[in-house]
Design a protein around this motif. Structure first.
Motif, PDB file in Angstrom:
ATOM      1  N   PHE B  26       0.870  -1.183   0.000  1.00  0.00           N
ATOM      2  CA  PHE B  26       0.000   0.000   0.000  1.00  0.00           C
ATOM      3  C   PHE B  26       0.910   1.237   0.000  1.00  0.00           C
ATOM      4  N   THR B  27       1.337   1.614  -1.186  1.00  0.00           N
ATOM      5  CA  THR B  27       2.356   2.665  -1.299  1.00  0.00           C
ATOM      6  C   THR B  27       1.769   4.059  -1.454  1.00  0.00           C
ATOM      7  N   PHE B  28       0.498   4.142  -1.746  1.00  0.00           N
ATOM      8  CA  PHE B  28      -0.128   5.465  -1.937  1.00  0.00           C
ATOM      9  C   PHE B  28       0.003   6.264  -0.647  1.00  0.00           C
ATOM     10  N   ARG B  29       0.498   7.494  -0.796  1.00  0.00           N
ATOM     11  CA  ARG B  29       0.840   8.230   0.420  1.00  0.00           C
ATOM     12  C   ARG B  29      -0.373   8.861   1.099  1.00  0.00           C
ATOM     13  N   HIS B  30      -1.459   8.941   0.377  1.00  0.00           N
ATOM     14  CA  HIS B  30      -2.592   9.671   0.915  1.00  0.00           C
ATOM     15  C   HIS B  30      -3.654   8.691   1.416  1.00  0.00           C
ATOM     16  N   LEU B  59      -7.953   3.303   4.250  1.00  0.00           N
ATOM     17  CA  LEU B  59      -8.704   3.999   3.204  1.00  0.00           C
ATOM     18  C   LEU B  59      -7.754   4.772   2.306  1.00  0.00           C
ATOM     19  N   HIS B  60      -7.762   4.435   1.042  1.00  0.00           N
ATOM     20  CA  HIS B  60      -6.992   5.194   0.051  1.00  0.00           C
ATOM     21  C   HIS B  60      -7.874   6.327  -0.444  1.00  0.00           C
ATOM     22  N   LEU B  61      -7.392   7.538  -0.277  1.00  0.00           N
ATOM     23  CA  LEU B  61      -8.215   8.686  -0.673  1.00  0.00           C
ATOM     24  C   LEU B  61      -7.898   9.084  -2.103  1.00  0.00           C
ATOM     25  N   MET B  62      -8.345   8.275  -2.995  1.00  0.00           N
ATOM     26  CA  MET B  62      -8.199   8.661  -4.400  1.00  0.00           C
ATOM     27  C   MET B  62      -9.517   8.386  -5.090  1.00  0.00           C
ATOM     28  N   ALA B  63     -10.061   9.416  -5.679  1.00  0.00           N
ATOM     29  CA  ALA B  63     -11.272   9.236  -6.460  1.00  0.00           C
ATOM     30  C   ALA B  63     -10.990   9.567  -7.915  1.00  0.00           C
ATOM     31  N   GLY B  64      -9.704   9.680  -8.227  1.00  0.00           N
ATOM     32  CA  GLY B  64      -9.227   9.595  -9.573  1.00  0.00           C
ATOM     33  C   GLY B  64      -9.512  10.700 -10.551  1.00  0.00           C
ATOM     34  N   GLY B  65      -8.881  10.536 -11.689  1.00  0.00           N
ATOM     35  CA  GLY B  65      -8.865  11.245 -12.937  1.00  0.00           C
ATOM     36  C   GLY B  65      -9.765  12.420 -13.212  1.00  0.00           C
TER      37      GLY B  65
END
Lengths: 710, 65
Positions: B26-30, B59-65
């Protein structure tokens, strides 16, 4: 340069609470210019931006209209919040037309200065209809209330030279160049169906014209077909309150709060100010989401060669303000300056390359098996100046390469072009062929849907295989995210109204990693809320990125961090402060849904927009080939065992692939059912009259379309 | 066994938030980490032990593009 064909003088309307109240109509067949009034009905039902675009487009076309019919329009609008300078991402122009790739309405948006300067020139929206006899340029002088149409055949075609020339021509002097914005396409747009629109802004620090793109769906192809070489707007005198907002103090307050967040947190979060959207390339690869070699896999060890740090350290200029409209502190429009081109008609020249954005690195890099930053930047430059949508180009070229890999098309059938994964020289040559309209370049620009037919009928390719690996829905190529393991995102792409673009929903982490939406109903709720929420940016003229590419430090304490509630409230506050209305976050969603459902009915009216049009290629849902299955065998075997009660030890590989496919296709059918229910559609995907009534969109013209389909 | 994002995941003696993130790549920093509903700040990832049976949310806080 170029004879004047028409002059029209007008009195620029004063903008009141975000609206000028006027729209501009130009028919380029007979050079007719008209002013229209933005009605209260339009504001109530469609808000602005994409909503106005679709309303005008609906009234311009008939069900038989195709992209090249004279009555097809290109409509552009900026929305009531467009042009404010106190918050980030407020310069978007929304564009709509009937697409050559999909035959249904396409909408696409771009930064750059054109939209705000158009509004400040007195126009909330701009319709272009008809076909000119000869190539023309349309110039709008917003300070002097002048519209001028002139011949354009002597002007160059490619965007970087054309826009530079026009900016210099229409500016009074060097200082005036920031007040000019150009919309144009490039030499490839007229030879294929994936032509895009460049929206310019002049960068005084670099002393060059730069671009953002309304790229999707062939808008540049339509501009060429209308023989419009360029649109130019000029407005001098941008100040902080040209929108005459109802409550400027609130806008200032919300803006200051947001800019502080950006200043304090960006370096700890997504580094948008250093690398822009390409910050996620390594992350995508590490989570198996980076489309590689036509979406066959989700990452590659070689991705380190095109990692964000490579671009930051070696290619992209750092420390300059790179906003594409005034006041944007996110400043993510990065570029590579003094880049030396090595191929094509501009070989040997040094240019500024706008980008690369995430889609560029993922599409023109990993998805083509090219892990070379220099090659990616050169592809990026030529896609832009030739007027090619790089997403469609990348996904289409990846499809061609896999066809070659699997023996479905030969090098000879590609006119000798050696299009195989990793061959950057062949990809650049393909771009140059598309620019000249020669050889295989003419075919490649038609897009995947048409290529599938040609490869099967003329080259004897396997139709079923091509259906599985051709990454398009409704005729539009997929954006660059591998998403086989996220059922919600499979729907996010294939159930998107215009085709598989990620601007409706990006649910992969919520679904695949966070496991926040485990049931069909959960996924359907997400596929209701996020498309509706994101639609709103397009109604009011905002960029999506400032919503969630930076979040408040205490966002984790909220009950729904994925929605970034504080930023949603910022948008509600700004909307109310500009317009003087009093909406809340629920009314915001309702504004969006009115337009969202309208667009779906519009697609139905044009012959698509039903369940049959919402199916995804199997490559989107699961592993097509043996290699794909074997690349994640542990995962897939586990799913066969846990989800289907099968023993993978006693099943051969082909049967495993078939069993998994049957399961995943059934899951997708169930997802469609759940989403259709949540969106108020029939099981055939038709918006119901009841739902239209609930949201105040039971207009007779819509009911006429949906009722025969019930 | 622990629960990780609503699914069972093997527990190891000495497991910390950091070692779990590393193991899962889980490398995503946010991200947001909660153990048994309690928010764990990033500076405590190295020291926050995860016990057998814990309920961990990443929880990965990415809702993308």
């Amino acid at each position: 340069m170029g004879a004047i064909l028409k002059e029209y003088r007008y009195t620029p309307a004063k903008i009141v609470r975000g609206y000028s109240g006027k729209s501009l109509y130009i028919n380029v067949s007979d050079l007719r210019i008209e002013e229209k009034t933005i009605t209260e009905f339009m504001k109530e039902k469609f808000t602005g931006g994409k909503g106005f675009d679709l309303w005008y487009l609906w009234n311009a076309v008939i069900p038989e209209t195709r992209w090249d019919s004279p009555e097809n329009e290109i409509v552009m609008s900026v929305g009531p919040l467009g042009g404010i300078t106190q918050y980030s991402g407020t310069g978007k122009t929304l564009v709509a037309s009937i697409s050559p790739l999909t035959d249904i309405p396409i909408d696409s948006n771009a930064g750059g200065y054109f939209g705000p300067l158009l509004k400040f020139s007195g126009w909330d929206a701009f319709e272009l209809q008809g076909k000119a006899e000869k190539e023309i340029i349309i110039f709008i002088d917003g300070n002097n209330g002048l519209i001028e149409i002139k011949e354009a055949e002597e002007y160059p075609e490619d965007s970087h030279v054309l826009a530079e020339q026009l900016t210099r021509e229409y500016a009074d002097d060097e200082n005036d160049m920031v007040n000019v914005s150009v919309v144009c396409t490039g030499s490839a747009a007229k030879h294929g169906f994936m032509g895009m629109l460049n929206f310019s802004f002049y960068d005084p620090r670099r002393q060059t014209v730069r671009f953002k793109q309304a790229a999707r769906g062939g808008l540049g192809t339509i501009l060429c077909d209308k023989k419009i070489k360029a649109l130019v707007v000029k407005y001098k005198g941008v100040t902080p309150n040209l929108n005459n907002a109802a409550d400027l103090a609130t806008i200032n307050k919300v803006g200051v709060k947001y800019h502080k967040e950006m200043h304090d947190l960006d370096s700890k979060q997504n580094k948008m100010r250093q690398i822009g959207t390409a910050n996620t390339v390594m992350i995508m690869s590490q989570y198996d989401l980076l489309p590689t070699r036509n979406f066959q896999t989700g990452g590659d060890p070689e991705v380190v060669k095109i990692a964000p740090e490579v671009f930051i350290n070696e290619w992209l200029t750092q420390g300059l303000h790179d906003g594409c409209w005034y006041g944007c502190t996110m400043s993510c429009a990065k570029c590579a300056d003094h880049f030396l081109l090595t191929s094509g008609p501009y070989a040997g020249e040094r240019v500024t390359v706008d980008g690369p954005e995430y889609e560029c690195v993922a599409g023109l890099g990993a998805n083509l098996g090219i892990f070379d930053p220099q090659a990616i930047l050169e592809e990026n430059f030529y896609c832009d100046t030739y007027g090619i949508d790089l997403i469609s180009f990348a996904t289409c070229t990846a499809f061609i390469m896999e066809c070659r890999q699997r023996g479905q098309i030969t090098q000879e059938q590609m006119g000798g072009l050696d299009l195989r994964f990793g061959n950057k020289d062949a990809v650049l040559e393909l771009l140059h062929l598309m620019s000249r309209g020669e050889g295989f370049g003419r075919l490649a620009g038609l897009g995947i849907r048409k290529l599938k037919k040609i490869f099967v009928e003329e080259f004897g390719a396997d139709a079923d295989l091509l259906e599985d690996i051709g990454m398009e829905v409704k005729g539009l190529e997929y954006a660059e995210y591998a998403h086989k393991e996220s059922l919600a995102q499979q729907g996010g792409f294939a159930l998107a109204t215009k085709g598989p673009q990620h601007d409706e929903a990006w649910l992969i982490f919520m679904d695949m990693v966070n496991k926040q939406i485990p049931t069909f109903e959960d996924k359907a709720n997400a596929l209701y809320y996020f498309p509706m929420f994101r639609t709103w940016f397009g109604l009011v003229g905002l960029c999506k990125l400032p919503w969630n590419d930076i979040v408040p430090a205490d966002n984790h304490k909220t009950s729904e961090p994925a929605k970034v509630p504080e930023h949603v409230q910022n948008y509600v506050d700004i909307y109310n402060a500009v317009t003087g209305e009093d909406i809340d976050k629920d009314e915001l969603i309702l504004q969006s849904e009115r337009v969202y459902q309208f667009q779906r009915v519009f697609s139905v009216r044009m012959g698509k927009g039903e369940r049959k049009d919402d199916y995804a290629p199997y490559r989107s849902l699961g592993p097509v080939s043996r290699e794909e299955y074997l690349s994640r065998q542990d995962l897939y075997d586990k799913q066969l065992s846990e989800l289907q009660g099968l023993d993978p030890e006693v099943i051969d590989l082909d049967e495993k692939i078939a069993k998994l496919r049957a399961y995943r296709e059934d899951q997708y059918e169930q997802l469609m059912d759940a989403v259709y229910r949540r969106r108020g559609w029939t099981m055939n995907g038709i918006p119901t009259p009841e739902r239209l009534r609930e949201i105040g969109m039971d207009l007779p013209m819509l009911l006429e379309v949906v009722e025969p389909k019930l | 066994m622990i629960r990780l994002n609503t699914e069972d995941y093997p527990w190891k003696s000495g497991m910390t938030v950091r070692s779990l993130l590393d193991e899962k790549v889980f490398t995503f920093r946010h991200i947001i980490v909660r153990v048994n509903g309690e928010y764990v700040p990033e500076e405590e990832y190295e020291t926050q032990l995860i016990q057998d049976g814990d309920d961990v949310i990443v929880l990965h806080l990415m809702a993308g593009g």
